[in-house]
Design an enzyme around this catalytic site. Structure first.
Site, PDB file in Angstrom:
ATOM      1  N   SER A 147       0.836  -1.206   0.000  1.00 44.62           N
ATOM      2  CA  SER A 147       0.000   0.000   0.000  1.00 44.62           C
ATOM      3  C   SER A 147       0.870   1.255   0.000  1.00 44.62           C
ATOM      4  O   SER A 147       1.659   1.466  -0.905  1.00 44.62           O
ATOM      5  CB  SER A 147      -0.951  -0.040   1.198  1.00 44.62           C
ATOM      6  OG  SER A 147      -1.866   1.023   1.154  1.00 44.62           O
ATOM      7  N   ASP A 212     -10.506  -4.206  -4.438  1.00 46.57           N
ATOM      8  CA  ASP A 212      -9.883  -3.305  -3.462  1.00 46.57           C
ATOM      9  C   ASP A 212     -10.700  -2.024  -3.361  1.00 46.57           C
ATOM     10  O   ASP A 212     -10.858  -1.301  -4.354  1.00 46.57           O
ATOM     11  CB  ASP A 212      -8.452  -2.993  -3.882  1.00 46.57           C
ATOM     12  CG  ASP A 212      -7.629  -2.349  -2.776  1.00 46.57           C
ATOM     13  OD1 ASP A 212      -8.196  -1.539  -2.022  1.00 46.57           O
ATOM     14  OD2 ASP A 212      -6.436  -2.642  -2.681  1.00 46.57           O
ATOM     15  N   HIS A 241      -8.463  -4.652   0.217  1.00 45.84           N
ATOM     16  CA  HIS A 241      -7.183  -4.018   0.539  1.00 45.84           C
ATOM     17  C   HIS A 241      -6.472  -4.675   1.720  1.00 45.84           C
ATOM     18  O   HIS A 241      -5.255  -4.564   1.828  1.00 45.84           O
ATOM     19  CB  HIS A 241      -7.422  -2.530   0.844  1.00 45.84           C
ATOM     20  CG  HIS A 241      -6.181  -1.703   0.809  1.00 45.84           C
ATOM     21  ND1 HIS A 241      -5.461  -1.480  -0.354  1.00 45.84           N
ATOM     22  CD2 HIS A 241      -5.509  -1.044   1.797  1.00 45.84           C
ATOM     23  CE1 HIS A 241      -4.421  -0.720  -0.087  1.00 45.84           C
ATOM     24  NE2 HIS A 241      -4.424  -0.448   1.209  1.00 45.84           N
TER      25      HIS A 241
END
Length: 380
Positions: A147, A212, A241
């Site tokens: 991320s 996501d 996610h």
């Protein structure tokens, strides 16, 4: 302006757990640092590292006696070492690698406040520790960015020409692109991964969930398409996610990747770039934005020129109209000259027409100046 924008971006980009999920203490029998609320392990070192930004960050190193490669893991947002501890130890075991994880400035028990530049200093300190404390070579390191961690991972990757590989887990194209579907990079954006990925020369694995809800699947897909050395990506159908580690394919694909990387020769054939070459590569990213800015300015200039041209054409139109009136007036005067009795009247008419033309010219110039001032004000 730059510092204010960076500060504003940091508020949107970083969410350290509050309060931190762990504390650090000294184990009296051994004198080693430990992380609270987890079972102490002999194969895990907890260290504090100083960064060039003046902060002290906490890192953990998981040793695997069978490892030939080391994973330097930059975790995602809203997480710290206390939450990642068990994931790190499990990854080290199942992938057969050493693993270094660290907390960003302002995360967990690391001092300071998080910012883009601080995370770059944080990963540099962690990498330096691998080299100087554990004797790990650059060509044996795999950078793993999850991320927001894809930002510092790629920043370091473009500075290490002999890096073994990179893993991008739910990565971002850039900070601004997470919130808005912008088509170009702005100077105030953070983590411009989309502009950095073409400079990575080692194999890159991209992992992303197709559902996501935080970082759209298109981010990972576009980064993979821009890679020089593409490895088979892992698109986890239905993955979001925060749950990709729960999919059996996740660990299976990572094992396959690590095995393939171990069989590759070390990246030693590439010449070490000089400081000037590295600086030139890094400046290319900024030059793209400058070029786009210059194009925008030229476009504005053309627009302004077009407006002035319209104003000039409007003035020319009035001039043509006035010329046509003058011609008709001259024709009438020519007819009037045949009558001597009207000579006196013609003289006064010519005087009046001369004044009217001067008035038209003054008004015409005045309108032109007003238009020019309007355009200048708009441009300013």
């Amino acid at each position: 302006m730059g510092s204010a924008t960076s500060s504003m971006a940091a508020k949107f980009a970083f969410f350290p757990p509050d309060p931190p999920s762990y504390s650090v203490y000294v184990d009296e029998p051994t004198g080693k640092l430990r992380i609270s609320d987890v079972h102490p392990r002999d194969d895990v070192d907890v260290v504090k590292l100083s960064t060039k930004k003046g902060n002290e960050i906490v890192a953990m190193f998981v040793k695997n006696p069978c490892a030939s490669l080391t994973l330097l893991y930059s975790h995602g947002n809203a997480a710290d070492l206390g939450q990642m501890y068990h994931i790190f130890t499990e990854l080290s075991l199942h992938l057969g690698v050493n693993l270094m994880g660290y907390d960003y400035s302002g995360y967990g028990q690391s001092s300071g406040k998080p910012s883009e530049q601080d995370t770059y200093a944080d990963i540099e300190a962690a990498y330096k520790c691998l080299e100087e404390t554990y004797g790990i070579k650059e060509e044996d390191v795999i950078l793993y960015g999850q991320s927001v961690g894809s930002g510092p991972a790629l920043e370091l990757a473009i500075r290490l020409p002999h890096l073994r590989a990179v893993v991008l887990h739910s990565p971002i194209l850039s900070g601004l692109r997470v919130m808005y579907p912008v088509k170009k990079t702005f100077w105030f954006d953070i983590y411009k991964n989309i502009d950095k990925i073409p400079f990575v020369n080692c194999p890159v694995l991209v992992i992303h969930g197709t559902e996501d809800e935080v970082v759209d699947f298109s981010h990972g897909k576009q980064l993979w398409e821009l890679c020089k050395e593409k490895y088979e990506p892992l698109w986890l159908k239905g993955g979001n996610h925060c749950n990709l580690e729960l999919y059996p394919e996740y660990l299976r694909h990572l094992r396959k990747f690590i095995s393939a990387i171990e069989k590759l020769p070390r990246v030693q054939s590439l010449p070490e770039p000089s400081a000037d070459q590295l600086e030139s590569s890094l400046k290319t990213i900024d030059n793209k934005e400058k070029a786009r800015s210059s194009t925008d300015q030229k476009e504005k200039s053309r627009s302004s020129t077009g407006q002035r041209e319209k104003s000039r054409l409007s003035t020319d139109g009035r001039e043509k109209s006035r010329t046509s009136t003058d011609k008709r007036e001259k024709s009438r005067k020519s007819t009037d000259r045949s009558g001597k009795a009207r000579n006196s009247t013609d003289q006064s008419e010519r005087a009046r027409n001369s004044f009217d033309r001067l008035g038209d010219m003054v008004r015409s110039v005045g309108l032109c100046n007003v238009d020019c001032l309007k355009h200048a004000a708009l441009e300013a």
